[in-house]
Design a protein around this motif. Structure first.
Motif, PDB file in Angstrom:
ATOM      1  N   LEU A   1       0.812  -1.205   0.000  1.00 51.01           N
ATOM      2  CA  LEU A   1       0.000   0.000   0.000  1.00 51.01           C
ATOM      3  C   LEU A   1       0.849   1.260   0.000  1.00 51.01           C
ATOM      4  CD1 LEU A   1      -2.656  -1.181   2.582  1.00 51.01           C
ATOM      5  CD2 LEU A   1      -2.800  -1.226   0.091  1.00 51.01           C
ATOM      6  N   MET A   2       1.940   1.280   0.762  1.00 48.58           N
ATOM      7  CA  MET A   2       2.853   2.427   0.796  1.00 48.58           C
ATOM      8  C   MET A   2       4.256   1.890   1.010  1.00 48.58           C
ATOM      9  SD  MET A   2       0.893   5.518   2.819  1.00 48.58           S
ATOM     10  CE  MET A   2       1.090   4.911   4.454  1.00 48.58           C
ATOM     11  N   SER A   3       5.253   2.704   0.665  1.00 53.81           N
ATOM     12  CA  SER A   3       6.637   2.302   0.840  1.00 53.81           C
ATOM     13  C   SER A   3       7.516   3.525   1.055  1.00 53.81           C
ATOM     14  CB  SER A   3       7.119   1.552  -0.402  1.00 53.81           C
ATOM     15  OG  SER A   3       8.521   1.418  -0.407  1.00 53.81           O
ATOM     16  N   THR A   4       8.541   3.374   1.899  1.00 53.77           N
ATOM     17  CA  THR A   4       9.495   4.469   2.074  1.00 53.77           C
ATOM     18  C   THR A   4      10.272   4.703   0.788  1.00 53.77           C
ATOM     19  OG1 THR A   4      11.113   2.901   2.976  1.00 53.77           O
ATOM     20  CG2 THR A   4       9.787   4.156   4.552  1.00 53.77           C
ATOM     21  N   LYS A   5      10.333   3.690  -0.076  1.00 54.61           N
ATOM     22  CA  LYS A   5      11.077   3.780  -1.323  1.00 54.61           C
ATOM     23  C   LYS A   5      10.235   4.394  -2.442  1.00 54.61           C
ATOM     24  CE  LYS A   5      13.826   0.698  -4.201  1.00 54.61           C
ATOM     25  NZ  LYS A   5      14.211  -0.696  -4.394  1.00 54.61           N
ATOM     26  N   THR A   6       8.914   4.360  -2.312  1.00 50.07           N
ATOM     27  CA  THR A   6       8.003   4.908  -3.312  1.00 50.07           C
ATOM     28  C   THR A   6       7.177   5.989  -2.642  1.00 50.07           C
ATOM     29  OG1 THR A   6       6.364   3.222  -2.837  1.00 50.07           O
ATOM     30  CG2 THR A   6       7.982   2.712  -4.548  1.00 50.07           C
ATOM     31  N   PHE A   7       5.963   6.267  -3.110  1.00 42.80           N
ATOM     32  CA  PHE A   7       5.128   7.283  -2.463  1.00 42.80           C
ATOM     33  C   PHE A   7       5.014   6.968  -0.985  1.00 42.80           C
ATOM     34  CE2 PHE A   7       2.595   9.002  -6.213  1.00 42.80           C
ATOM     35  CZ  PHE A   7       3.009  10.288  -6.008  1.00 42.80           C
ATOM     36  N   PRO A   8       5.601   7.774  -0.121  1.00 41.06           N
ATOM     37  CA  PRO A   8       5.609   7.443   1.302  1.00 41.06           C
ATOM     38  C   PRO A   8       4.424   7.991   2.090  1.00 41.06           C
ATOM     39  CG  PRO A   8       7.061   9.278   0.898  1.00 41.06           C
ATOM     40  CD  PRO A   8       6.497   8.870  -0.438  1.00 41.06           C
ATOM     41  N   GLN A   9       3.490   8.723   1.442  1.00 41.20           N
ATOM     42  CA  GLN A   9       2.409   9.290   2.232  1.00 41.20           C
ATOM     43  C   GLN A   9       1.139   9.472   1.416  1.00 41.20           C
ATOM     44  OE1 GLN A   9       3.061  14.051   2.246  1.00 41.20           O
ATOM     45  NE2 GLN A   9       4.281  12.913   3.696  1.00 41.20           N
ATOM     46  N   ILE A  10       0.033   9.601   2.154  1.00 39.67           N
ATOM     47  CA  ILE A  10      -1.269   9.854   1.563  1.00 39.67           C
ATOM     48  C   ILE A  10      -1.942  10.947   2.385  1.00 39.67           C
ATOM     49  CG2 ILE A  10      -2.327   7.947   2.856  1.00 39.67           C
ATOM     50  CD1 ILE A  10      -4.226   7.554   0.471  1.00 39.67           C
ATOM     51  N   GLN A  11      -2.496  11.948   1.715  1.00 37.81           N
ATOM     52  CA  GLN A  11      -3.107  13.086   2.395  1.00 37.81           C
ATOM     53  C   GLN A  11      -4.607  12.886   2.539  1.00 37.81           C
ATOM     54  OE1 GLN A  11      -1.936  16.545   0.178  1.00 37.81           O
ATOM     55  NE2 GLN A  11       0.192  16.385   0.828  1.00 37.81           N
ATOM     56  N   GLN A  12      -5.191  13.613   3.491  1.00 38.10           N
ATOM     57  CA  GLN A  12      -6.624  13.480   3.754  1.00 38.10           C
ATOM     58  C   GLN A  12      -7.452  13.739   2.510  1.00 38.10           C
ATOM     59  OE1 GLN A  12      -7.786  16.228   6.812  1.00 38.10           O
ATOM     60  NE2 GLN A  12      -8.193  17.867   5.389  1.00 38.10           N
ATOM     61  N   GLY A  13      -8.541  12.977   2.399  1.00 37.27           N
ATOM     62  CA  GLY A  13      -9.431  13.114   1.257  1.00 37.27           C
ATOM     63  C   GLY A  13      -8.940  12.427   0.010  1.00 37.27           C
TER      64      GLY A  13
END
Length: 176
Positions: free
Chosen positions: A21-33
């Motif tokens: 779902l997430m990785s420090t090596k790829t997109f490391p975050q998801i914002q609200q909404g």
């Protein structure tokens, strides 16, 4: 759920029994909404701070697999972002009136490295140091629901977030 927008990014898939779902090596975050939808799994950062994993699609969330369980009433003064850190923790940060604070965090840390937030076909979510099941060590795990998950071998492990890609607002894509 029409307020959810999707990350627009390519995927990388390999046959195994879980989804990254997430990785420090790829997109490391998801914002609200925002949400990410790939292959029948949706990762959503809700406005109240609750990070959730569903089966289904952006337009039809069919089953809640896992949630952080932390939530507050949505406010135009607060925003939330969930991040996987290089120390192997998953945390949700709240920014309220310009002040940042940790809203939710997983309990264990590890040496700096590359870590992956993964949902397995049995509903267990966790942070692992590898996408290869035989080489992966769990840093943190939490039991979720396996409702609606496709059993192996049809279940695929898919990298959902990539480095240096942008969130495109009001645009959605489904990868599967």
């Amino acid at each position: 759920f029409s307020w959810l927008a999707l990350f627009s990014s390519p995927t990388h898939a390999q046959a195994c029994t879980s989804k990254v779902l997430m990785s420090t090596k790829t997109f490391p975050q998801i914002q609200q909404g925002r949400s990410v939808e790939y292959g029948g799994i949706v990762l959503a950062q809700q406005f109240g701070g609750n990070l959730q994993v569903y089966t289904g699609s952006n337009g039809n969330l069919t089953c809640l697999i896992w949630e952080s369980g932390k939530s507050e009433l949505p406010s135009n003064r607060s925003s939330f972002v969930s991040t996987i850190r290089p120390t192997g923790t998953l945390e949700t940060t709240s920014v309220h009136n310009g002040t940042s604070s940790t809203f939710f965090t997983t309990s264990r840390t590890a040496p700096n490295g590359t870590y992956y937030f993964i949902v397995n076909c049995d509903g267990v979510v966790g942070i692992y140091n590898s996408t290869t099941p035989s080489a992966a060590t769990a840093i943190w795990q939490s039991r979720g629901n396996e409702c609606g998950l496709t059993p192996p071998p049809a279940c695929k492990r898919t990298v959902l977030m990539k480095n240096n890609q942008n969130v495109l607002v009001n645009q959605s894509r489904t990868y599967g």
